[in-house]
Design a protein around this motif. Structure first.
Motif, PDB file in Angstrom:
ATOM      1  N   GLY A  54      19.202  19.295 -29.792  1.00  0.00           N
ATOM      2  CA  GLY A  54      20.124  18.488 -30.574  1.00  0.00           C
ATOM      3  C   GLY A  54      19.461  17.594 -31.603  1.00  0.00           C
ATOM      4  N   ARG A  55      18.173  17.790 -31.853  1.00  0.00           N
ATOM      5  CA  ARG A  55      17.436  16.867 -32.723  1.00  0.00           C
ATOM      6  C   ARG A  55      17.956  16.819 -34.156  1.00  0.00           C
ATOM      7  NH1 ARG A  55      14.966  21.496 -32.485  1.00  0.00           N
ATOM      8  NH2 ARG A  55      13.817  22.359 -34.228  1.00  0.00           N
ATOM      9  N   HIS A  56      18.620  17.866 -34.633  1.00  0.00           N
ATOM     10  CA  HIS A  56      19.137  17.882 -36.007  1.00  0.00           C
ATOM     11  C   HIS A  56      20.509  17.220 -36.112  1.00  0.00           C
ATOM     12  CE1 HIS A  56      15.769  20.306 -37.175  1.00  0.00           C
ATOM     13  NE2 HIS A  56      16.079  21.230 -36.284  1.00  0.00           N
ATOM     14  N   ARG A  57      21.140  16.972 -34.976  1.00  0.00           N
ATOM     15  CA  ARG A  57      22.480  16.371 -34.985  1.00  0.00           C
ATOM     16  C   ARG A  57      22.458  14.862 -34.737  1.00  0.00           C
ATOM     17  NH1 ARG A  57      23.160  20.803 -31.598  1.00  0.00           N
ATOM     18  NH2 ARG A  57      23.275  19.444 -29.802  1.00  0.00           N
ATOM     19  N   TRP A  58      21.276  14.300 -34.453  1.00  0.00           N
ATOM     20  CA  TRP A  58      21.234  12.870 -34.141  1.00  0.00           C
ATOM     21  C   TRP A  58      21.723  12.082 -35.326  1.00  0.00           C
ATOM     22  CZ3 TRP A  58      21.211  12.813 -29.323  1.00  0.00           C
ATOM     23  CH2 TRP A  58      20.325  13.542 -28.558  1.00  0.00           C
ATOM     24  N   ASP A  59      22.533  11.124 -35.011  1.00  0.00           N
ATOM     25  CA  ASP A  59      23.101  10.346 -36.088  1.00  0.00           C
ATOM     26  C   ASP A  59      22.677   8.876 -35.918  1.00  0.00           C
ATOM     27  OD1 ASP A  59      24.939   8.536 -36.520  1.00  0.00           O
ATOM     28  OD2 ASP A  59      26.683   9.606 -36.009  1.00  0.00           O
ATOM     29  N   GLY A  60      21.428   8.649 -35.669  1.00  0.00           N
ATOM     30  CA  GLY A  60      20.920   7.300 -35.496  1.00  0.00           C
ATOM     31  C   GLY A  60      19.568   7.333 -34.809  1.00  0.00           C
ATOM     32  N   PRO A  61      18.991   6.172 -34.584  1.00  0.00           N
ATOM     33  CA  PRO A  61      17.641   6.134 -34.011  1.00  0.00           C
ATOM     34  C   PRO A  61      17.589   6.415 -32.510  1.00  0.00           C
ATOM     35  CG  PRO A  61      18.464   3.925 -34.333  1.00  0.00           C
ATOM     36  CD  PRO A  61      19.504   4.864 -34.898  1.00  0.00           C
ATOM     37  N   LEU A  62      18.721   6.327 -31.819  1.00  0.00           N
ATOM     38  CA  LEU A  62      18.734   6.493 -30.368  1.00  0.00           C
ATOM     39  C   LEU A  62      18.893   7.966 -30.003  1.00  0.00           C
ATOM     40  CD1 LEU A  62      18.616   4.751 -27.807  1.00  0.00           C
ATOM     41  CD2 LEU A  62      21.108   4.757 -27.814  1.00  0.00           C
ATOM     42  N   GLN A  63      17.786   8.591 -29.645  1.00  0.00           N
ATOM     43  CA  GLN A  63      17.821   9.997 -29.254  1.00  0.00           C
ATOM     44  C   GLN A  63      17.807  10.066 -27.733  1.00  0.00           C
ATOM     45  OE1 GLN A  63      14.788  12.308 -31.102  1.00  0.00           O
ATOM     46  NE2 GLN A  63      15.349  11.676 -33.151  1.00  0.00           N
ATOM     47  N   VAL A  64      18.978  10.286 -27.158  1.00  0.00           N
ATOM     48  CA  VAL A  64      19.102  10.325 -25.708  1.00  0.00           C
ATOM     49  C   VAL A  64      19.863  11.575 -25.286  1.00  0.00           C
ATOM     50  CG1 VAL A  64      18.988   7.830 -25.394  1.00  0.00           C
ATOM     51  CG2 VAL A  64      21.189   8.910 -25.774  1.00  0.00           C
ATOM     52  N   CYS A  65      19.601  12.000 -24.051  1.00  0.00           N
ATOM     53  CA  CYS A  65      20.331  13.144 -23.504  1.00  0.00           C
ATOM     54  C   CYS A  65      21.582  12.635 -22.799  1.00  0.00           C
ATOM     55  CB  CYS A  65      19.443  13.927 -22.533  1.00  0.00           C
ATOM     56  SG  CYS A  65      19.117  13.089 -20.967  1.00  0.00           S
ATOM     57  N   ASP A  66      22.400  13.547 -22.321  1.00  0.00           N
ATOM     58  CA  ASP A  66      23.615  13.126 -21.610  1.00  0.00           C
ATOM     59  C   ASP A  66      23.535  13.408 -20.111  1.00  0.00           C
ATOM     60  OD1 ASP A  66      23.907  15.839 -21.522  1.00  0.00           O
ATOM     61  OD2 ASP A  66      25.858  15.898 -22.488  1.00  0.00           O
ATOM     62  N   ARG A  67      22.307  13.562 -19.613  1.00  0.00           N
ATOM     63  CA  ARG A  67      22.112  13.791 -18.177  1.00  0.00           C
ATOM     64  C   ARG A  67      22.489  12.508 -17.435  1.00  0.00           C
ATOM     65  NH1 ARG A  67      22.326  18.697 -17.412  1.00  0.00           N
ATOM     66  NH2 ARG A  67      21.300  18.420 -15.437  1.00  0.00           N
ATOM     67  N   PRO A  68      23.294  12.572 -16.389  1.00  0.00           N
ATOM     68  CA  PRO A  68      23.819  11.359 -15.757  1.00  0.00           C
ATOM     69  C   PRO A  68      22.800  10.492 -15.034  1.00  0.00           C
ATOM     70  CG  PRO A  68      24.496  13.303 -14.549  1.00  0.00           C
ATOM     71  CD  PRO A  68      23.805  13.788 -15.787  1.00  0.00           C
ATOM     72  N   THR A  69      21.628  11.024 -14.683  1.00  0.00           N
ATOM     73  CA  THR A  69      20.640  10.219 -13.956  1.00  0.00           C
ATOM     74  C   THR A  69      19.272  10.229 -14.633  1.00  0.00           C
ATOM     75  OG1 THR A  69      20.066  12.069 -12.520  1.00  0.00           O
ATOM     76  CG2 THR A  69      21.775  10.557 -11.721  1.00  0.00           C
ATOM     77  N   CYS A  70      19.216  10.508 -15.913  1.00  0.00           N
ATOM     78  CA  CYS A  70      17.934  10.595 -16.620  1.00  0.00           C
ATOM     79  C   CYS A  70      17.254   9.230 -16.645  1.00  0.00           C
ATOM     80  CB  CYS A  70      18.134  11.108 -18.040  1.00  0.00           C
ATOM     81  SG  CYS A  70      16.575  11.260 -18.951  1.00  0.00           S
ATOM     82  N   GLY A  71      16.073   9.145 -16.063  1.00  0.00           N
ATOM     83  CA  GLY A  71      15.337   7.892 -15.999  1.00  0.00           C
ATOM     84  C   GLY A  71      14.790   7.434 -17.328  1.00  0.00           C
ATOM     85  N   ARG A  72      14.759   8.300 -18.327  1.00  0.00           N
ATOM     86  CA  ARG A  72      14.340   7.909 -19.658  1.00  0.00           C
ATOM     87  C   ARG A  72      15.517   7.396 -20.471  1.00  0.00           C
ATOM     88  NH1 ARG A  72      15.332   9.345 -24.749  1.00  0.00           N
ATOM     89  NH2 ARG A  72      13.739   8.806 -26.242  1.00  0.00           N
ATOM     90  N   CYS A  73      16.612   8.116 -20.458  1.00  0.00           N
ATOM     91  CA  CYS A  73      17.718   7.832 -21.375  1.00  0.00           C
ATOM     92  C   CYS A  73      18.681   6.750 -20.876  1.00  0.00           C
ATOM     93  CB  CYS A  73      18.467   9.121 -21.680  1.00  0.00           C
ATOM     94  SG  CYS A  73      17.405  10.321 -22.540  1.00  0.00           S
ATOM     95  N   LEU A  74      18.912   6.656 -19.574  1.00  0.00           N
ATOM     96  CA  LEU A  74      19.837   5.631 -19.068  1.00  0.00           C
ATOM     97  C   LEU A  74      19.407   4.212 -19.446  1.00  0.00           C
ATOM     98  CD1 LEU A  74      20.979   6.865 -15.554  1.00  0.00           C
ATOM     99  CD2 LEU A  74      22.318   6.689 -17.631  1.00  0.00           C
ATOM    100  N   PRO A  75      18.123   3.839 -19.257  1.00  0.00           N
ATOM    101  CA  PRO A  75      17.725   2.490 -19.664  1.00  0.00           C
ATOM    102  C   PRO A  75      17.859   2.255 -21.169  1.00  0.00           C
ATOM    103  CG  PRO A  75      16.122   3.395 -18.135  1.00  0.00           C
ATOM    104  CD  PRO A  75      17.057   4.506 -18.499  1.00  0.00           C
ATOM    105  N   LEU A  76      17.607   3.289 -21.966  1.00  0.00           N
ATOM    106  CA  LEU A  76      17.745   3.151 -23.421  1.00  0.00           C
ATOM    107  C   LEU A  76      19.205   2.958 -23.821  1.00  0.00           C
ATOM    108  CD1 LEU A  76      15.213   5.864 -24.629  1.00  0.00           C
ATOM    109  CD2 LEU A  76      14.927   3.390 -24.665  1.00  0.00           C
ATOM    110  N   LYS A  77      20.092   3.698 -23.178  1.00  0.00           N
ATOM    111  CA  LYS A  77      21.526   3.537 -23.466  1.00  0.00           C
ATOM    112  C   LYS A  77      21.991   2.138 -23.069  1.00  0.00           C
ATOM    113  CE  LYS A  77      22.614   8.354 -22.457  1.00  0.00           C
ATOM    114  NZ  LYS A  77      23.318   9.238 -21.523  1.00  0.00           N
ATOM    115  N   ALA A  78      21.526   1.648 -21.924  1.00  0.00           N
ATOM    116  CA  ALA A  78      21.918   0.321 -21.458  1.00  0.00           C
ATOM    117  C   ALA A  78      21.403  -0.760 -22.414  1.00  0.00           C
ATOM    118  CB  ALA A  78      21.405   0.076 -20.050  1.00  0.00           C
ATOM    119  N   ALA A  79      20.171  -0.599 -22.906  1.00  0.00           N
ATOM    120  CA  ALA A  79      19.614  -1.568 -23.859  1.00  0.00           C
ATOM    121  C   ALA A  79      20.401  -1.553 -25.161  1.00  0.00           C
ATOM    122  CB  ALA A  79      18.141  -1.260 -24.127  1.00  0.00           C
TER     123      ALA A  79
END
Length: 121
Positions: free
Chosen positions: A89-114
């Motif tokens: 999905g790297r070509h569809r990102w519409d902002g600086p926050l590149q996160v996946c939609d996995r419900p328990t991803c230890g990388r992306c969940l903290p970034l989404k919360a921040a």
């Protein structure tokens, strides 16, 4: 059989995003995430239920509570499919926050919360 990592530029992209993740940090500490607190409560329930295995249905209830904890608790690192999903999905990102939609991803969940905390009310 070829994987997404065999595509041109994939390995270099992954090295770049891992470096960026190390520089930017995790966002919100995992212990402050709602899923972490919910998972801890479910694990406490498991311990309580397993304390007396003679109670009818305790083992089944403990299994259910453990499954519930695993569904909500963030992992200690990126989800197994996090990099692949972000690569695809790297070509569809519409902002600086590149996160996946996995419900328990230890990388992306903290970034989404921040990002949620930083968003103006």
């Amino acid at each position: 059989m070829a994987t997404w990592q065999d595509e041109p530029g994939a390995r270099e992209w992954r090295q770049a995003v891992e470096t960026a993740d190390r520089v930017h940090g995790p966002g919100v500490p995992p212990g402050e995430l709602p899923g972490y607190r919910q998972g801890c409560a479910a694990i406490d329930e498991v311990v309580r239920l397993l304390a007396d295995p003679t109670v009818p249905g305790a083992l089944t209830a403990a299994r259910s509570a453990m499954r519930r904890a695993l569904r909500v608790m963030p992992q200690s690192g990126p989800d197994q499919l996090c990099y692949e999903q972000r690569w695809r999905g790297r070509h569809r990102w519409d902002g600086p926050l590149q996160v996946c939609d996995r419900p328990t991803c230890g990388r992306c969940l903290p970034l989404k919360a921040a990002a949620e905390e930083a968003r103006p009310a």
